[in-house]
Design an enzyme around this catalytic site. Structure first.
Site, mmCIF file in Angstrom:
data_model
loop_
_atom_site.group_PDB
_atom_site.id
_atom_site.type_symbol
_atom_site.label_atom_id
_atom_site.label_comp_id
_atom_site.label_asym_id
_atom_site.label_seq_id
_atom_site.Cartn_x
_atom_site.Cartn_y
_atom_site.Cartn_z
ATOM 1 C CB SER A 16 -53.197 42.112 67.164
ATOM 2 O OG SER A 16 -54.023 41.931 66.039
ATOM 3 N N GLY A 71 -65.478 41.606 65.727
ATOM 4 C CA GLY A 71 -65.627 40.442 64.847
ATOM 5 C C GLY A 71 -64.580 40.337 63.756
ATOM 6 C CG LEU A 72 -61.281 38.901 64.559
ATOM 7 C CD1 LEU A 72 -60.862 37.434 64.524
ATOM 8 C CD2 LEU A 72 -60.179 39.761 65.144
ATOM 9 C CG ASN A 98 -53.019 38.663 64.777
ATOM 10 O OD1 ASN A 98 -53.915 38.001 64.272
ATOM 11 N ND2 ASN A 98 -52.852 38.743 66.078
ATOM 12 C CB CYS A 129 -60.397 31.076 65.162
ATOM 13 S SG CYS A 129 -61.441 30.815 63.740
ATOM 14 N N GLY A 242 -52.397 43.154 78.375
ATOM 15 C CA GLY A 242 -53.667 43.102 79.099
ATOM 16 C C GLY A 242 -53.728 44.244 80.105
ATOM 17 N N GLY A 264 -52.771 47.951 74.326
ATOM 18 C CA GLY A 264 -53.944 47.850 73.461
ATOM 19 C C GLY A 264 -54.940 48.953 73.710
#
Ligand SMILES: Cc1cc2nc3c(=O)[nH]c(=O)nc-3n(C[C@H](O)[C@H](O)[C@H](O)COP(=O)(O)O)c2cc1C
Length: 298
Positions: A16, A71-72, A98, A129, A242, A264
């Site tokens: 994501s 920070g999304l 997501n 979160c 990862g 990713g």
């Protein structure tokens, strides 16, 4: 292969927030649809309300990866549904959305709204979160994660994948709580908290957000250990990620207990990394006689 009820043509999927399929569609046009690098597409985290994200600087390069404090940022649920979902639904692979909220009520609304859309195959819950009421990081605490699942599980029949954070005492205990309270799968690892000092200004931190999340090769050994630990605690399928940069790294994560592998940070270096890694994995498996080894169509 089947992952938590989703039929997939291969085992390599994006992590994501690290592959923008809409921007890639603009850049590569039909070629992207014809050679999509992943067996499913996972959206960036979507929140109920729009978020601007953190102030710059947002990235710091490490010898072995990256620290991000993005920070999304995202346009929020309504705009995602009206603007992004129709485009993402055109991708030739299943779509996993997501989502994240800072209260169970927020996550419930996200799960209910996305859960009724046929274009979406599954939901990934980003639990990295803090709960605004208790101040606890939801995904760092088995009780918080269990309570969240109790609130949202009945809101959709679609598979729920809980994305675990490595920033806690026992990801395996959180995974076990998620499984007991209805998760269909778990994904790990999310980024590990890190920090960089400003190279010119003494005692100042570099990232606008202060701290950020470490990703890339630096995470690989941690991901292997945590996937293995979680595998020993739960029966649900595992989406492992990862620091994966090659088919060998993907095979290692599968051997540690993952069923699906996320790529990713490597996609920032090469947007087609997913296709290359899938091809390398297929070659490794064919050479070692792994049953059912197939070359992913990408
Ligand atoms: C720039 C960047 C943005 C990310 N955004 C998200 C996100 O929106 N939601 C999420 O659950 N994880 C996010 N992640 C975490 C990745 O999905 C993944 O868990 C992590 O980076 C480890 O995989 P990697 O080492 O292959 O990058 C992000 C990671 C990076 C580097």
């Amino acid at each position: 292969m089947n992952f938590a009820g989703i039929e997939l043509a291969g085992r390599i999927v994006n992590a994501s927030g690290t592959f923008d399929a809409i921007a890639a569609q603009k850049a590569f046009g039909d070629a992207l649809r014809e050679r999509f690098p992943f067996a499913a597409f996972v959206s960036k985290t979507v929140t109920l309300a729009p978020r601007e994200g953190n102030p710059p600087p947002r990235l710091w390069e490490l010898g072995a990866g990256l620290i991000n404090s993005i920070g999304l940022p995202n346009k929020g649920m309504e705009a995602f549904l009206s603007e992004d979902l129709p485009r993402l639904a055109e991708l030739p692979v299943p779509l996993i959305v997501n989502v994240m909220g800072s209260t169970a009520g927020e996550v419930e609304r996200l799960v209910a709204a996305f859960g009724e859309r046929d274009e979406i195959a599954a939901l990934e819950l980003n639990v990295s979160c803090p709960n605004v009421r208790t101040g606890l990081l939801i995904g760092a605490d088995p009780g918080e994660t269990a309570a969240l699942l109790d609130a949202v599980r009945s809101r959709t029949a679609k598979p729920l994948i809980v994305k675990l954070t490595p920033n806690c005492a026992s990801p395996a205990a959180v995974a076990a709580a998620a499984e007991q309270h209805g998760a269909d799968a778990v994904s790990l690892v999310n980024t590990l908290r890190g920090m960089a000092m400003h190279p010119q200004r003494p005692r100042e931190r570099w990232l606008g957000g202060g701290t950020g999340g470490v990703s890339g090769p630096a995470l690989r050994a941690i991901a292997l250990a945590q996937v293995r630990e979680v595998r020993e605690r739960v029966r649900v399928p595992i989406f492992g990620m990862g620091g994966v940069q090659s088919g060998r790294h993907a095979r290692d994560l599968l051997d540690a207990g993952a069923d699906l592998v996320g790529v990713g940070t490597e996609s920032f270096r090469d947007p087609m990394a997913g296709a290359r890694i899938a091809a390398e994995l297929a070659r490794i498996d064919a050479n070692s006689g792994v049953a059912g080894a197939t070359v992913q169509s990408a």
